[in-house]
Design a protein around this motif. Structure first.
Motif, short mmCIF file in Angstrom:
data_model
loop_
_atom_site.label_atom_id
_atom_site.label_comp_id
_atom_site.label_asym_id
_atom_site.label_seq_id
_atom_site.Cartn_x
_atom_site.Cartn_y
_atom_site.Cartn_z
N ARG B 31 0.87 -0.98 -0.15
CA ARG B 31 0.15 -0.05 -0.10
C ARG B 31 0.92 1.33 -0.13
O ARG B 31 1.80 1.19 0.68
CB ARG B 31 -0.91 -0.19 1.32
N TYR B 33 0.55 5.85 -0.23
CA TYR B 33 -0.42 7.00 0.13
C TYR B 33 0.44 8.28 -0.26
O TYR B 33 1.64 8.30 -0.18
CB TYR B 33 -0.49 6.91 1.72
N TYR B 35 -0.18 12.34 0.98
CA TYR B 35 -0.75 13.24 1.82
C TYR B 35 -0.14 14.76 1.36
O TYR B 35 1.03 14.73 1.01
CB TYR B 35 -0.27 12.95 3.36
N LEU B 45 -5.18 13.21 3.42
CA LEU B 45 -4.91 12.06 2.28
C LEU B 45 -5.45 12.52 1.11
O LEU B 45 -6.77 12.99 0.81
CB LEU B 45 -5.82 10.83 2.87
N TYR B 48 -4.67 6.95 -2.35
CA TYR B 48 -4.07 5.98 -1.83
C TYR B 48 -4.11 4.72 -2.73
O TYR B 48 -5.06 4.77 -3.70
CB TYR B 48 -4.58 5.47 -0.42
N PHE B 90 3.84 14.42 1.59
CA PHE B 90 4.37 12.96 2.10
C PHE B 90 3.89 11.94 1.36
O PHE B 90 2.74 11.80 1.10
CB PHE B 90 4.30 13.14 3.59
N GLY B 97 -2.31 -2.35 5.30
CA GLY B 97 -3.19 -1.65 6.43
C GLY B 97 -2.63 -1.39 7.58
O GLY B 97 -3.28 -0.90 8.66
N TRP B 98 -1.38 -2.21 7.99
CA TRP B 98 -0.83 -1.94 9.29
C TRP B 98 0.16 -0.45 9.23
O TRP B 98 -0.33 0.27 8.48
CB TRP B 98 0.25 -3.09 9.68
N SER B 99 0.96 -0.44 10.39
CA SER B 99 1.49 1.13 10.50
C SER B 99 2.00 1.56 9.12
O SER B 99 2.64 1.02 8.39
CB SER B 99 2.61 0.82 11.32
N GLN B 100 1.87 2.94 9.05
CA GLN B 100 2.37 3.68 8.04
C GLN B 100 3.66 4.22 8.34
O GLN B 100 3.94 4.92 9.22
CB GLN B 100 1.38 4.75 7.32
N TYR B 101 4.56 4.11 6.98
CA TYR B 101 6.01 4.74 7.22
C TYR B 101 6.13 5.83 6.02
O TYR B 101 5.82 5.50 4.98
CB TYR B 101 6.95 3.73 6.90
N PHE B 102 6.61 7.04 6.64
CA PHE B 102 6.70 7.99 5.74
C PHE B 102 7.84 8.34 4.99
O PHE B 102 9.00 8.24 5.70
CB PHE B 102 6.31 9.27 6.40
N GLY B 103 8.00 9.02 3.65
CA GLY B 103 9.16 9.40 3.23
C GLY B 103 9.63 10.96 3.83
O GLY B 103 8.89 11.41 4.56
#
Lengths: 115, 111
Positions: B31, B33, B35, B45, B48, B90, B97-103
């Motif tokens: 997944r 996304y 933002y 958002l 996605y 971002f 669908g678990w924790s999201q990690y950002f660039g």
């Protein structure tokens, strides 16, 4: 009505004190909650996740969840100046279909820890 | 090397120009996304994608489009940039669908 609300802040605490950050959510279907820390000009960094009612501790951080009151909090013990940042609360949708797994973020609370 | 990269990191463009922001990930997450972040408004958002063939609109998709070229790449386009699209953008990834990690983010200024 915004789905995730955080105490507006900014919050200022002295070094060594406990910082308390609060968050309420409107979607009763939300089951998972996350706290992100964001330093100025940087990307959000996941620091805690909580899925069950009660407390979850990780080092100086404790997340608390009360699903009946639709309330999530983050406590930072022995606050340090390096904890100064914006803290974002997020809930994860459990709705079906394409909404599953989406995060909804609060507007963030700015925390300043002064020496 | 960073797990989630974004290019460019900073961009200044003029009203009416087309611009593309790119995101790549080496985490193997399904997944991705996009933002945008504005002062006092938190993260909102835009779009996605759950896999290469699945694209979904977020809460503020008007004026934006996306392309999922591969599992590891997700691009955001502004077809005709306007000043109120000035923001910090971002990209994020997650596994089912678990924790999201950002660039690291892209700071976009539209003049």
């Amino acid at each position: 009505q915004k789905e995730v609300e955080q105490n507006s802040g900014p919050l200022s605490v002295p070094e060594g004190a406990i910082a308390s950050l609060n968050c309420t959510y409107s979607d009763r279907g939300s089951q998972s909650f996350f706290w992100y820390r964001q330093y100025s000009g940087k990307s959000p960094e996941l620091i805690m996740s909580i899925y069950s009612n009660g407390d979850k501790e990780d080092g100086r951080f404790t997340a608390q969840l009360n699903k009946a009151s639709q309330y999530v909090s983050l406590l930072i013990r022995d606050s340090q100046p390096s904890d100064s940042a914006t803290y974002l609360c997020a809930s994860r949708s459990q709705a079906g279909g394409t909404s599953y797994g989406k995060l909804t973020f609060g507007q963030g609370t700015i925390l300043t820890v002064h020496p | 090397d960073a797990d989630v990269t974004q290019t460019p990191r900073n961009r200044i463009t003029k009203t009416g120009k087309r611009i593309m922001l790119e995101c790549s990930q080496t985490k193997g997450h399904d997944r991705m996304y996009w933002y945008r972040q504005d002062p006092g408004l938190g993260l909102r958002l835009i779009y996605y994608s759950f896999d290469v063939k699945d694209i979904n609109k977020g809460e503020i998709s008007d004026g934006y489009s996306v392309s999922r070229q591969a599992q590891a790449k997700f691009s955001l386009s502004l077809e005709s940039a306007i000043p109120n699209q000035t923001a910090l953008y971002f990209c994020a990834t997650s596994e089912s669908g678990w924790s999201q990690y950002f660039g690291p983010g892209t700071r976009l200024t539209v003049t």
